[in-house]
Design a protein around this motif. Structure first.
Motif, PDB file in Angstrom:
ATOM      1  N   GLN A   1       0.832  -1.192   0.000  1.00  0.00           N
ATOM      2  CA  GLN A   1       0.000   0.000   0.000  1.00  0.00           C
ATOM      3  C   GLN A   1       0.875   1.255   0.000  1.00  0.00           C
ATOM      4  N   ASN A   2       0.518   2.176  -0.912  1.00  0.00           N
ATOM      5  CA  ASN A   2       1.218   3.464  -1.024  1.00  0.00           C
ATOM      6  C   ASN A   2       2.714   3.290  -1.308  1.00  0.00           C
ATOM      7  N   PHE A   3       3.036   2.273  -2.095  1.00  0.00           N
ATOM      8  CA  PHE A   3       4.429   2.061  -2.513  1.00  0.00           C
ATOM      9  C   PHE A   3       4.659   2.713  -3.867  1.00  0.00           C
ATOM     10  N   ASN A   4       5.679   3.540  -3.953  1.00  0.00           N
ATOM     11  CA  ASN A   4       6.013   4.263  -5.187  1.00  0.00           C
ATOM     12  C   ASN A   4       6.841   3.345  -6.085  1.00  0.00           C
ATOM     13  N   ILE A   5       6.173   2.439  -6.764  1.00  0.00           N
ATOM     14  CA  ILE A   5       6.887   1.437  -7.557  1.00  0.00           C
ATOM     15  C   ILE A   5       7.604   2.080  -8.741  1.00  0.00           C
ATOM     16  N   LEU A   6       6.978   3.042  -9.405  1.00  0.00           N
ATOM     17  CA  LEU A   6       7.619   3.698 -10.544  1.00  0.00           C
ATOM     18  C   LEU A   6       8.856   4.461 -10.094  1.00  0.00           C
ATOM     19  N   GLY A   7       8.728   5.246  -9.030  1.00  0.00           N
ATOM     20  CA  GLY A   7       9.867   6.012  -8.524  1.00  0.00           C
ATOM     21  C   GLY A   7      11.006   5.115  -8.077  1.00  0.00           C
ATOM     22  N   ASP A   8      10.659   3.993  -7.459  1.00  0.00           N
ATOM     23  CA  ASP A   8      11.677   3.063  -6.981  1.00  0.00           C
ATOM     24  C   ASP A   8      12.442   2.446  -8.149  1.00  0.00           C
ATOM     25  N   VAL A   9      11.719   2.068  -9.189  1.00  0.00           N
ATOM     26  CA  VAL A   9      12.367   1.499 -10.379  1.00  0.00           C
ATOM     27  C   VAL A   9      13.273   2.527 -11.039  1.00  0.00           C
ATOM     28  N   GLN A  10      12.799   3.749 -11.184  1.00  0.00           N
ATOM     29  CA  GLN A  10      13.619   4.791 -11.812  1.00  0.00           C
ATOM     30  C   GLN A  10      14.867   5.086 -10.982  1.00  0.00           C
ATOM     31  N   LYS A  11      14.725   5.043  -9.674  1.00  0.00           N
ATOM     32  CA  LYS A  11      15.858   5.309  -8.783  1.00  0.00           C
ATOM     33  C   LYS A  11      16.932   4.234  -8.924  1.00  0.00           C
ATOM     34  N   HIS A  12      16.528   2.979  -8.958  1.00  0.00           N
ATOM     35  CA  HIS A  12      17.497   1.885  -8.943  1.00  0.00           C
ATOM     36  C   HIS A  12      18.034   1.512 -10.320  1.00  0.00           C
ATOM     37  N   LEU A  13      17.227   1.700 -11.375  1.00  0.00           N
ATOM     38  CA  LEU A  13      17.686   1.312 -12.707  1.00  0.00           C
ATOM     39  C   LEU A  13      18.140   2.499 -13.544  1.00  0.00           C
ATOM     40  N   ALA A  14      17.697   3.696 -13.189  1.00  0.00           N
ATOM     41  CA  ALA A  14      18.149   4.939 -13.848  1.00  0.00           C
ATOM     42  C   ALA A  14      17.967   4.905 -15.357  1.00  0.00           C
ATOM     43  N   VAL A  15      16.794   4.418 -15.796  1.00  0.00           N
ATOM     44  CA  VAL A  15      16.444   4.429 -17.223  1.00  0.00           C
ATOM     45  C   VAL A  15      15.010   4.931 -17.356  1.00  0.00           C
ATOM     46  N   PRO A  16      14.607   5.409 -18.539  1.00  0.00           N
ATOM     47  CA  PRO A  16      13.213   5.794 -18.740  1.00  0.00           C
ATOM     48  C   PRO A  16      12.282   4.617 -18.453  1.00  0.00           C
ATOM     49  N   ALA A  17      11.108   4.927 -17.883  1.00  0.00           N
ATOM     50  CA  ALA A  17      10.185   3.859 -17.495  1.00  0.00           C
ATOM     51  C   ALA A  17       8.757   4.223 -17.876  1.00  0.00           C
ATOM     52  N   GLY A  18       8.045   3.275 -18.481  1.00  0.00           N
ATOM     53  CA  GLY A  18       6.617   3.413 -18.744  1.00  0.00           C
ATOM     54  C   GLY A  18       5.835   2.686 -17.670  1.00  0.00           C
ATOM     55  N   PHE A  19       4.616   3.140 -17.409  1.00  0.00           N
ATOM     56  CA  PHE A  19       3.872   2.630 -16.255  1.00  0.00           C
ATOM     57  C   PHE A  19       2.383   2.591 -16.539  1.00  0.00           C
ATOM     58  N   THR A  20       1.771   1.443 -16.302  1.00  0.00           N
ATOM     59  CA  THR A  20       0.314   1.329 -16.406  1.00  0.00           C
ATOM     60  C   THR A  20      -0.135   0.102 -15.614  1.00  0.00           C
ATOM     61  N   THR A  21      -1.408  -0.240 -15.730  1.00  0.00           N
ATOM     62  CA  THR A  21      -1.915  -1.420 -15.030  1.00  0.00           C
ATOM     63  C   THR A  21      -1.463  -2.689 -15.750  1.00  0.00           C
ATOM     64  N   ASP A  22      -1.518  -3.810 -15.027  1.00  0.00           N
ATOM     65  CA  ASP A  22      -1.146  -5.082 -15.637  1.00  0.00           C
ATOM     66  C   ASP A  22      -2.071  -5.430 -16.795  1.00  0.00           C
ATOM     67  N   VAL A  23      -3.352  -5.126 -16.660  1.00  0.00           N
ATOM     68  CA  VAL A  23      -4.287  -5.477 -17.732  1.00  0.00           C
ATOM     69  C   VAL A  23      -4.184  -4.491 -18.901  1.00  0.00           C
ATOM     70  N   ASN A  24      -3.859  -3.239 -18.648  1.00  0.00           N
ATOM     71  CA  ASN A  24      -3.576  -2.305 -19.738  1.00  0.00           C
ATOM     72  C   ASN A  24      -2.345  -2.760 -20.522  1.00  0.00           C
ATOM     73  N   ALA A  25      -1.337  -3.236 -19.807  1.00  0.00           N
ATOM     74  CA  ALA A  25      -0.141  -3.742 -20.477  1.00  0.00           C
ATOM     75  C   ALA A  25      -0.480  -4.943 -21.349  1.00  0.00           C
ATOM     76  N   ALA A  26      -1.343  -5.821 -20.843  1.00  0.00           N
ATOM     77  CA  ALA A  26      -1.759  -6.978 -21.636  1.00  0.00           C
ATOM     78  C   ALA A  26      -2.520  -6.541 -22.877  1.00  0.00           C
ATOM     79  N   ALA A  27      -3.393  -5.547 -22.722  1.00  0.00           N
ATOM     80  CA  ALA A  27      -4.126  -5.014 -23.879  1.00  0.00           C
ATOM     81  C   ALA A  27      -3.155  -4.448 -24.907  1.00  0.00           C
ATOM     82  N   LEU A  28      -2.154  -3.717 -24.437  1.00  0.00           N
ATOM     83  CA  LEU A  28      -1.158  -3.131 -25.332  1.00  0.00           C
ATOM     84  C   LEU A  28      -0.370  -4.214 -26.053  1.00  0.00           C
TER      85      LEU A  28
END
Length: 293
Positions: free
Chosen positions: A82-109
Motif C-alpha cells: 500500500q502506497n508504494f512508489n513502484i515507478l519512482g523506486d524502479v527509476q531510482k534503482h535502474l536509472a532508465v526511462p520507465a513506462g507505467f500502467t496497469t497489468d491489464v492495460n499492459a496486456a491489452a497493449l
C-alpha cells in the motif's frame, strides 16, 4: 535492449528483449514485500544493459501524472504494498526511462501490438481470474482518464435464479463479484477446473460476461475483444459468451463482425501468458521514444 516488469499480486515476471517482442531471458519472483521482491527485480536487470523498462502493475495504481501519488500502488489489499512508489523506486534503482500502467492495460497493449489485436486501431482486453480486469487501446492509445478503467466492477443484471451474494468486498454483486474465479468457486462449491463437465456453470458465467461485452461494445466500440485469464480457459466458455452477446445485442449493432463473425470478434489471446510482458516492452519503447535527447 528493453526490459519489462509484469507486477502481479502473486508473482513478478521480469524479462528482457532485444527487439521488443521476442523474450531473451525472463525470471519469476514471488510477490512478498517491496524490499524483498524489488531487490530480486533489480538484481535481474543489472545483468543486462537495458535502455528503458515498462511496468504493468497490479493495483489499484495511480497513473495520473498530475497527482502527487503518480506511480504508486495505492489501496491494494496487499498491505505491504500500500502506497508504494513502484515507478519512482524502479527509476531510482535502474536509472532508465520507465513506462507505467496497469497489468491489464499492459496486456491489452501487448495483444494490440503483437497478438490478437494486431492491425487494429482499437482492442479491449478482459482478464477473468482471481478478479476481473479490463484494459483497452482506443485509437492506438491506452485508454486513460482520471485514472485507469475499472470495468470489472460494472453493474450487471442478476440472473433470476442466481441467489449468490457476490464476492466483491466493495459492491458484492458487481461483475467481478458474480463472475470472477472466486465467485465461481464459492457459488458452486468447487474450483472451476473441477466444473468443466457442468454446462449450467458456464451458461451462468457467460450470462454475466456477455452483459459486459454488450456494455463495452456499446460504449467503446472496439474493433476486437480479447478474453484471457484462468477462468476463460474453460473449453466451452468462449463460444457461450459469443452466442449470448449476439442474443443480447439483438441486431442493434449492425456490423458484420458482430452479426456474422462473432467468433472472430470476441477471441482468445494471441500471446497467451506473454501478453503482459510484451506490453511491458511496448511501454518501455514508448518511454524511450518520449525521452528528450
Amino acid at each position: 535492449m528493453l526490459g519489462a516488469i509484469e507486477a502481479g499480486g502473486t508473482k513478478f515476471v521480469c524479462a528482457v528483449s532485444e527487439n521488443g517482442r521476442d523474450i531473451k531471458e525472463r525470471i519469476s519472483i514471488p510477490t512478498t514485500t517491496p524490499e524483498e521482491t524489488m531487490k530480486h527485480v533489480y538484481d535481474f536487470f543489472r545483468a543486462f544493459s537495458i535502455e528503458a523498462v515498462g511496468i504493468g502493475s497490479f493495483g489499484p495504481i495511480d497513473i495520473n501524472t498530475k497527482n502527487d501519488t503518480y506511480g504508486y500502488i495505492t489501496t491494494t489489499p496487499k498491505t505491504a504494498w500500500q502506497n508504494f512508489n513502484i515507478l519512482g523506486d524502479v527509476q531510482k534503482h535502474l536509472a532508465v526511462p520507465a513506462g507505467f500502467t496497469t497489468d491489464v492495460n499492459a496486456a491489452a497493449l501487448g495483444e494490440w501490438k503483437h497478438g490478437a489485436g494486431a492491425g487494429k486501431t482499437s482492442c479491449l482486453y478482459m482478464t477473468v481470474g482471481t478478479g476481473i480486469g479490463v484494459g483497452a487501446v482506443i485509437n492506438n492509445n491506452i485508454l486513460e482518464g482520471l485514472n485507469h478503467p475499472e470495468a470489472g466492477h460494472i453493474i450487471v443484471r442478476r440472473h433470476p435464479e442466481d441467489h449468490f451474494t457476490g464476492t466483491c468486498p466493495y459492491h458484492s454483486d458487481c461483475l467481478e463479484g458474480l463472475a470472477s474465479g472466486p465467485a465461481v468457486e464459492q457459488r458452486w462449491g468447487e474450483k472451476g477446473s473441477e466444473l468443466t463437465s457442468r454446462p449450467e456453470v458456464w451458461d451462468l458465467e457467460a450470462y454475466y460476461l456477455a452483459q459486459a461485452m454488450m456494455n463495452y461494445i456499446l460504449i467503446l466500440t472496439p474493433e476486437r475483444i480479447i478474453i484471457g485469464g484462468g477462468v476463460s480457459k474453460q473449453p466451452s466458455l468462449l463460444a457461450k459468451v459469443q452466442e449470448q452477446t449476439q442474443q443480447l445485442l439483438k441486431g442493434y449493432v449492425q456490423d458484420p463482425m458482430i452479426t456474422h463473425n462473432i467468433d472472430q470478434y470476441i477471441v482468445a489471446p494471441g500471446l497467451y501468458d506473454d501478453a503482459g510482458i510484451t506490453g511491458g516492452f511496448a511501454l518501455a519503447a514508448q518511454a524511450l521514444e518520449n525521452t528528450p535527447g
